[in-house]
Design a protein around this motif. Sequence first.
Motif, short mmCIF file in Angstrom:
data_model
loop_
_atom_site.label_atom_id
_atom_site.label_comp_id
_atom_site.label_asym_id
_atom_site.label_seq_id
_atom_site.Cartn_x
_atom_site.Cartn_y
_atom_site.Cartn_z
N LEU A 53 35.04 42.48 20.58
CA LEU A 53 35.74 41.47 21.38
C LEU A 53 36.44 42.07 22.59
CD1 LEU A 53 36.78 38.56 21.80
CD2 LEU A 53 38.67 39.13 20.27
N THR A 54 37.19 43.12 22.39
CA THR A 54 37.96 43.71 23.49
C THR A 54 37.04 44.19 24.60
OG1 THR A 54 39.72 44.36 21.98
CG2 THR A 54 39.64 45.50 24.08
N GLY A 55 35.92 44.81 24.25
CA GLY A 55 34.97 45.29 25.25
C GLY A 55 34.42 44.16 26.11
N ALA A 56 34.06 43.06 25.48
CA ALA A 56 33.53 41.91 26.23
C ALA A 56 34.59 41.31 27.13
CB ALA A 56 32.99 40.85 25.27
N MET A 57 35.80 41.17 26.62
CA MET A 57 36.89 40.60 27.43
C MET A 57 37.23 41.51 28.61
SD MET A 57 37.65 37.65 26.15
CE MET A 57 39.35 37.19 26.41
N ASP A 58 37.17 42.82 28.40
CA ASP A 58 37.42 43.76 29.50
C ASP A 58 36.40 43.61 30.61
OD1 ASP A 58 39.62 44.78 28.16
OD2 ASP A 58 38.60 46.59 27.45
N ILE A 59 35.13 43.45 30.25
CA ILE A 59 34.08 43.26 31.26
C ILE A 59 34.30 41.96 32.02
CG2 ILE A 59 31.59 42.80 31.59
CD1 ILE A 59 31.13 44.77 29.22
N ILE A 60 34.61 40.89 31.31
CA ILE A 60 34.86 39.60 31.99
C ILE A 60 36.02 39.74 32.96
CG2 ILE A 60 35.62 37.21 31.65
CD1 ILE A 60 34.11 37.32 28.92
N GLY A 61 37.09 40.36 32.53
CA GLY A 61 38.26 40.54 33.40
C GLY A 61 38.00 41.43 34.59
N LYS A 62 37.24 42.49 34.39
CA LYS A 62 36.97 43.46 35.46
C LYS A 62 36.11 42.88 36.57
CE LYS A 62 35.26 48.12 36.31
NZ LYS A 62 34.72 49.34 35.72
N PHE A 63 35.14 42.05 36.21
CA PHE A 63 34.18 41.58 37.20
C PHE A 63 34.39 40.12 37.62
CE2 PHE A 63 32.25 45.25 35.16
CZ PHE A 63 31.96 46.01 36.28
N SER A 64 35.49 39.51 37.23
CA SER A 64 35.85 38.16 37.67
C SER A 64 37.04 38.28 38.61
CB SER A 64 36.24 37.28 36.48
OG SER A 64 35.17 37.15 35.59
N ASN A 65 36.80 38.04 39.87
CA ASN A 65 37.83 38.24 40.89
C ASN A 65 38.40 36.93 41.38
OD1 ASN A 65 37.33 41.15 41.08
ND2 ASN A 65 35.37 40.53 41.94
N SER A 66 39.71 36.86 41.46
CA SER A 66 40.33 35.69 42.09
C SER A 66 40.44 35.97 43.58
CB SER A 66 41.69 35.38 41.47
OG SER A 66 42.57 36.46 41.66
N ARG A 67 40.44 34.90 44.35
CA ARG A 67 40.52 35.03 45.80
C ARG A 67 41.26 33.83 46.36
NH1 ARG A 67 35.84 34.10 43.69
NH2 ARG A 67 34.86 36.09 43.83
N ARG A 68 41.78 33.97 47.55
CA ARG A 68 42.47 32.86 48.21
C ARG A 68 41.46 32.10 49.06
NH1 ARG A 68 47.17 31.56 46.32
NH2 ARG A 68 48.01 30.99 48.32
N GLN A 69 41.58 30.76 49.06
CA GLN A 69 40.67 29.92 49.81
C GLN A 69 41.47 28.80 50.43
OE1 GLN A 69 37.17 28.73 47.64
NE2 GLN A 69 36.96 26.84 48.81
N VAL A 70 41.15 28.47 51.67
CA VAL A 70 41.81 27.36 52.36
C VAL A 70 40.94 26.12 52.18
CG1 VAL A 70 42.62 26.47 54.57
CG2 VAL A 70 42.90 28.90 54.03
N ILE A 71 41.57 25.05 51.69
CA ILE A 71 40.86 23.79 51.52
C ILE A 71 41.60 22.69 52.26
CG2 ILE A 71 39.90 24.43 49.28
CD1 ILE A 71 42.03 22.55 48.04
N PRO A 72 40.89 21.71 52.77
CA PRO A 72 41.60 20.58 53.40
C PRO A 72 42.24 19.70 52.34
CG PRO A 72 39.24 20.21 53.45
CD PRO A 72 39.46 21.58 52.86
N ALA A 73 43.42 19.22 52.63
CA ALA A 73 44.11 18.29 51.72
C ALA A 73 44.69 17.18 52.57
CB ALA A 73 45.21 19.01 50.95
N THR A 74 44.78 16.02 52.01
CA THR A 74 45.34 14.90 52.77
C THR A 74 46.75 14.63 52.27
OG1 THR A 74 44.34 13.35 51.23
CG2 THR A 74 43.10 13.84 53.23
N SER A 75 47.59 14.22 53.17
CA SER A 75 48.96 13.85 52.81
C SER A 75 49.34 12.57 53.55
CB SER A 75 49.93 14.98 53.14
OG SER A 75 49.94 15.24 54.52
N GLU A 76 50.12 11.76 52.93
CA GLU A 76 50.59 10.48 53.48
C GLU A 76 51.61 10.75 54.56
OE1 GLU A 76 51.34 6.72 54.25
OE2 GLU A 76 50.48 6.81 52.26
#
Length: 107
Positions: A53-76
């Motif tokens: 289990l730990t080995g698989a979770m380590d691989i998932i964590g190592k190769f899954s990268n978070s990143r910042r993204q700009v998205i349009p949003a609407t506001s009233e």
Amino acid sequence: MKLILSIINHDDAHSVIQHLTQGGYHVTKLATTGGFLQVGNVTILIGVDDDKLTGAMDIIGKFSNSRRQVIPATSEMGMGMYSSMPVEVTVGGATAFVMNVDEFRKF
């Protein structure tokens, strides 16, 4: 035995699956769509013995990268008018659920 259910950003899925396979894990890949940004994700299922289990979770964590993204949003703005204002959000990474498997049969 455990079942890992992991939801991974589409951009990272190939790398995660490739490294899991190279590590001797068997992966089932499902194409899914996220509810927040309505973009493609990949959900993977991995059956592992408890000691792997730990080995698989380590691989998932190592190769899954978070990143910042700009998205349009609407506001009233009042009077029924809406303005599109960009919002920066964090996307990517992975979410993993680990479940106990009470019984496993191969047919």
